[in-house]
Design a protein around this motif. Structure first.
Motif, PDB file in Angstrom:
ATOM      1  N   SER A   8       0.852  -1.187   0.000  1.00  0.00           N
ATOM      2  CA  SER A   8       0.000   0.000   0.000  1.00  0.00           C
ATOM      3  C   SER A   8       0.890   1.241   0.000  1.00  0.00           C
ATOM      4  O   SER A   8       2.088   1.164   0.293  1.00  0.00           O
ATOM      5  CB  SER A   8      -0.885  -0.021   1.242  1.00  0.00           C
ATOM      6  OG  SER A   8      -0.096   0.069   2.416  1.00  0.00           O
ATOM      7  N   PRO A   9       0.348   2.402  -0.338  1.00  0.00           N
ATOM      8  CA  PRO A   9       1.178   3.624  -0.340  1.00  0.00           C
ATOM      9  C   PRO A   9       1.846   3.885   1.013  1.00  0.00           C
ATOM     10  O   PRO A   9       2.981   4.337   1.064  1.00  0.00           O
ATOM     11  CB  PRO A   9       0.173   4.721  -0.700  1.00  0.00           C
ATOM     12  CG  PRO A   9      -0.880   4.017  -1.497  1.00  0.00           C
ATOM     13  CD  PRO A   9      -0.992   2.646  -0.885  1.00  0.00           C
ATOM     14  N   LYS A  10       1.135   3.583   2.121  1.00  0.00           N
ATOM     15  CA  LYS A  10       1.727   3.822   3.441  1.00  0.00           C
ATOM     16  C   LYS A  10       2.917   2.905   3.685  1.00  0.00           C
ATOM     17  O   LYS A  10       3.993   3.345   4.117  1.00  0.00           O
ATOM     18  CB  LYS A  10       0.663   3.602   4.518  1.00  0.00           C
ATOM     19  CG  LYS A  10       1.157   3.873   5.928  1.00  0.00           C
ATOM     20  CD  LYS A  10       0.042   3.682   6.950  1.00  0.00           C
ATOM     21  CE  LYS A  10       0.547   3.955   8.364  1.00  0.00           C
ATOM     22  NZ  LYS A  10      -0.519   3.767   9.378  1.00  0.00           N
ATOM     23  N   LEU A  11       2.733   1.598   3.399  1.00  0.00           N
ATOM     24  CA  LEU A  11       3.843   0.651   3.577  1.00  0.00           C
ATOM     25  C   LEU A  11       5.010   0.990   2.668  1.00  0.00           C
ATOM     26  O   LEU A  11       6.177   0.878   3.053  1.00  0.00           O
ATOM     27  CB  LEU A  11       3.355  -0.773   3.298  1.00  0.00           C
ATOM     28  CG  LEU A  11       2.549  -1.479   4.402  1.00  0.00           C
ATOM     29  CD1 LEU A  11       2.095  -2.843   3.929  1.00  0.00           C
ATOM     30  CD2 LEU A  11       3.372  -1.614   5.665  1.00  0.00           C
ATOM     31  N   GLU A  12       4.706   1.395   1.441  1.00  0.00           N
ATOM     32  CA  GLU A  12       5.768   1.724   0.490  1.00  0.00           C
ATOM     33  C   GLU A  12       6.577   2.920   0.966  1.00  0.00           C
ATOM     34  O   GLU A  12       7.805   2.949   0.832  1.00  0.00           O
ATOM     35  CB  GLU A  12       5.145   1.993  -0.881  1.00  0.00           C
ATOM     36  CG  GLU A  12       6.177   2.112  -1.993  1.00  0.00           C
ATOM     37  CD  GLU A  12       5.525   2.193  -3.355  1.00  0.00           C
ATOM     38  OE1 GLU A  12       6.266   2.374  -4.335  1.00  0.00           O
ATOM     39  OE2 GLU A  12       4.292   2.087  -3.426  1.00  0.00           O
ATOM     40  N   GLN A  13       5.892   3.911   1.566  1.00  0.00           N
ATOM     41  CA  GLN A  13       6.609   5.083   2.072  1.00  0.00           C
ATOM     42  C   GLN A  13       7.514   4.707   3.247  1.00  0.00           C
ATOM     43  O   GLN A  13       8.685   5.111   3.298  1.00  0.00           O
ATOM     44  CB  GLN A  13       5.597   6.144   2.514  1.00  0.00           C
ATOM     45  CG  GLN A  13       6.246   7.410   3.060  1.00  0.00           C
ATOM     46  CD  GLN A  13       5.220   8.431   3.525  1.00  0.00           C
ATOM     47  OE1 GLN A  13       4.015   8.194   3.404  1.00  0.00           O
ATOM     48  NE2 GLN A  13       5.669   9.539   4.055  1.00  0.00           N
ATOM     49  N   ILE A  14       6.978   3.899   4.192  1.00  0.00           N
ATOM     50  CA  ILE A  14       7.792   3.488   5.347  1.00  0.00           C
ATOM     51  C   ILE A  14       8.971   2.639   4.876  1.00  0.00           C
ATOM     52  O   ILE A  14      10.109   2.806   5.340  1.00  0.00           O
ATOM     53  CB  ILE A  14       6.920   2.705   6.348  1.00  0.00           C
ATOM     54  CG1 ILE A  14       5.790   3.588   6.878  1.00  0.00           C
ATOM     55  CG2 ILE A  14       7.768   2.198   7.508  1.00  0.00           C
ATOM     56  CD1 ILE A  14       4.780   2.849   7.734  1.00  0.00           C
ATOM     57  N   ARG A  64       3.290  -2.586  12.467  1.00  0.00           N
ATOM     58  CA  ARG A  64       1.916  -2.236  12.851  1.00  0.00           C
ATOM     59  C   ARG A  64       1.033  -2.042  11.620  1.00  0.00           C
ATOM     60  O   ARG A  64      -0.102  -2.540  11.559  1.00  0.00           O
ATOM     61  CB  ARG A  64       1.917  -0.968  13.704  1.00  0.00           C
ATOM     62  CG  ARG A  64       2.440  -1.179  15.119  1.00  0.00           C
ATOM     63  CD  ARG A  64       2.121   0.024  15.999  1.00  0.00           C
ATOM     64  NE  ARG A  64       2.816   1.212  15.538  1.00  0.00           N
ATOM     65  CZ  ARG A  64       4.017   1.578  15.972  1.00  0.00           C
ATOM     66  NH1 ARG A  64       4.657   0.846  16.872  1.00  0.00           N
ATOM     67  NH2 ARG A  64       4.582   2.683  15.515  1.00  0.00           N
ATOM     68  N   ALA A  65       1.558  -1.334  10.604  1.00  0.00           N
ATOM     69  CA  ALA A  65       0.771  -1.124   9.378  1.00  0.00           C
ATOM     70  C   ALA A  65       0.521  -2.442   8.656  1.00  0.00           C
ATOM     71  O   ALA A  65      -0.560  -2.656   8.085  1.00  0.00           O
ATOM     72  CB  ALA A  65       1.505  -0.149   8.463  1.00  0.00           C
ATOM     73  N   LEU A  66       1.506  -3.334   8.720  1.00  0.00           N
ATOM     74  CA  LEU A  66       1.337  -4.636   8.068  1.00  0.00           C
ATOM     75  C   LEU A  66       0.242  -5.445   8.746  1.00  0.00           C
ATOM     76  O   LEU A  66      -0.566  -6.118   8.074  1.00  0.00           O
ATOM     77  CB  LEU A  66       2.672  -5.391   8.105  1.00  0.00           C
ATOM     78  CG  LEU A  66       2.690  -6.796   7.478  1.00  0.00           C
ATOM     79  CD1 LEU A  66       2.291  -6.726   6.014  1.00  0.00           C
ATOM     80  CD2 LEU A  66       4.073  -7.415   7.613  1.00  0.00           C
ATOM     81  N   LYS A  67       0.182  -5.395  10.087  1.00  0.00           N
ATOM     82  CA  LYS A  67      -0.862  -6.115  10.800  1.00  0.00           C
ATOM     83  C   LYS A  67      -2.241  -5.531  10.515  1.00  0.00           C
ATOM     84  O   LYS A  67      -3.233  -6.271  10.443  1.00  0.00           O
ATOM     85  CB  LYS A  67      -0.573  -6.098  12.305  1.00  0.00           C
ATOM     86  CG  LYS A  67       0.624  -6.948  12.698  1.00  0.00           C
ATOM     87  CD  LYS A  67       0.886  -6.888  14.188  1.00  0.00           C
ATOM     88  CE  LYS A  67       2.084  -7.775  14.561  1.00  0.00           C
ATOM     89  NZ  LYS A  67       2.379  -7.697  16.015  1.00  0.00           N
ATOM     90  N   ASP A  68      -2.311  -4.189  10.346  1.00  0.00           N
ATOM     91  CA  ASP A  68      -3.597  -3.575  10.028  1.00  0.00           C
ATOM     92  C   ASP A  68      -4.099  -3.991   8.643  1.00  0.00           C
ATOM     93  O   ASP A  68      -5.304  -4.161   8.434  1.00  0.00           O
ATOM     94  CB  ASP A  68      -3.479  -2.049  10.090  1.00  0.00           C
ATOM     95  CG  ASP A  68      -3.216  -1.565  11.514  1.00  0.00           C
ATOM     96  OD1 ASP A  68      -2.673  -0.452  11.668  1.00  0.00           O
ATOM     97  OD2 ASP A  68      -3.561  -2.301  12.466  1.00  0.00           O
ATOM     98  N   GLU A  69      -3.171  -4.148   7.706  1.00  0.00           N
ATOM     99  CA  GLU A  69      -3.564  -4.487   6.334  1.00  0.00           C
ATOM    100  C   GLU A  69      -3.606  -5.992   6.074  1.00  0.00           C
ATOM    101  O   GLU A  69      -3.996  -6.414   4.982  1.00  0.00           O
ATOM    102  CB  GLU A  69      -2.581  -3.845   5.341  1.00  0.00           C
ATOM    103  CG  GLU A  69      -2.590  -2.338   5.372  1.00  0.00           C
ATOM    104  CD  GLU A  69      -1.582  -1.741   4.399  1.00  0.00           C
ATOM    105  OE1 GLU A  69      -1.426  -0.523   4.399  1.00  0.00           O
ATOM    106  OE2 GLU A  69      -0.957  -2.518   3.657  1.00  0.00           O
ATOM    107  N   GLU A  70      -3.207  -6.783   7.059  1.00  0.00           N
ATOM    108  CA  GLU A  70      -3.119  -8.232   6.859  1.00  0.00           C
ATOM    109  C   GLU A  70      -4.455  -8.859   6.462  1.00  0.00           C
ATOM    110  O   GLU A  70      -4.482  -9.735   5.580  1.00  0.00           O
ATOM    111  CB  GLU A  70      -2.576  -8.884   8.129  1.00  0.00           C
ATOM    112  CG  GLU A  70      -2.196 -10.348   7.944  1.00  0.00           C
ATOM    113  CD  GLU A  70      -1.470 -10.896   9.155  1.00  0.00           C
ATOM    114  OE1 GLU A  70      -1.075 -12.074   9.117  1.00  0.00           O
ATOM    115  OE2 GLU A  70      -1.293 -10.137  10.140  1.00  0.00           O
TER     116      GLU A  70
END
Length: 267
Positions: A8-14, A64-70
């Protein structure tokens, strides 16, 4: 490989920020080898430690973002993203081990425990170490020194493993580049063959065109000759006494009409 992961854009930015910090850490440790002054080395290590803290925070944020999008991702995508997270943790731990090695070399005893499972915690300061050492026996001091040496040896071994992994990646990359270079060479040779074939075909087409044009000219000339011969024959037949028209070689002139004279017998 990581750039091809479905993020996702958020994961890609991090993920991009973490990779930028890893590049900064790699360049920082390379510069550290060239610094001879211990004071400047300590300052450089402090800057690198701050970058590692930032990197650790970003890895936790990535987790944390990965767990939210899992729940929204497929099992295969989740496995790839978790593998990438573990890879980043291993790379960060390798830099932490490298930092411990430099800190031990500098004789600085203030080494922080930088484990991903726990928070950042520091070892006792030099003042506290002096107080603890004064209350320890010689055997305890020897055991503590032995443990410290073991930790240093383990850090060196981890650094060696990182170097070996880097060499393996470099070797694989070089092999891939060589294979791509060979493939490009074969493509270029194939293109040269095609270009040569096209050139030969163009020359053949031009030659055939010239032959066709020559044949047409010959046929037209023969047609004119035949038409001329036919015209002369027709005129010769229609006007046999015309002396302006020469006889055609091999063609006999038309037969003259004969007049028969009859003599009348007188009785």
């Amino acid at each position: 490989m990581a750039s091809n992961l479905p993020m996702s854009p958020k994961l890609e930015q991090i993920h991009g920020e973490i990779r930028d910090l890893f590049r900064a850490l790699a360049n920082g440790f390379q510069r550290l080898d060239k610094i001879k002054d211990s004071t400047r080395q300590s300052k450089q290590l402090e800057e690198l430690t701050e970058k590692m803290r930032d990197c650790k925070s970003l890895v936790k944020e990535f987790d944390r973002a990965l767990k939210d999008e899992e729940p929204r991702n497929s099992p295969q995508v989740n496995k790839q993203l978790n593998d990438e997270k573990q890879s980043m943790i291993k790379e960060l731990n390798s830099y932490v081990a490298l930092r411990k090695t430099y800190m031990s070399t500098l004789g600085n005893k203030k080494v922080e425990l930088f484990d991903m499972g726990a928070g950042v915690s520091g070892e006792p300061t030099a003042e506290e170490n002096v107080q603890v050492a004064s209350s320890m026996s010689n055997q305890e001091l020897i055991d503590a020194g032995t443990r410290r040496m073991d930790e240093t040896d383990q850090a060196i071994e981890r650094s060696k493993q990182v170097v070996e992994q880097t060499l393996e990646v470099g070797t694989q990359t070089a092999a891939n580049l060589k294979g791509q270079t060979d493939q490009m060479g074969r493509v270029v040779n194939h293109l040269d063959t095609i270009q040569f074939s096209i050139k030969k075909a163009s020359q053949l087409v031009k030659e055939i065109g010239r032959q066709v044009a020559t044949d047409k000219c010959i046929m037209a000339f023969l047609f004119l000759i035949v038409c001329g011969v036919i015209a002369i024959i027709v005129v010769k037949i229609v006007h046999p006494n015309n002396k302006d028209i020469r006889d055609i070689p091999g063609l006999a002139p038309p037969a003259q009409s004969r007049k028969l004279l009859y003599l009348r017998n007188q009785d």
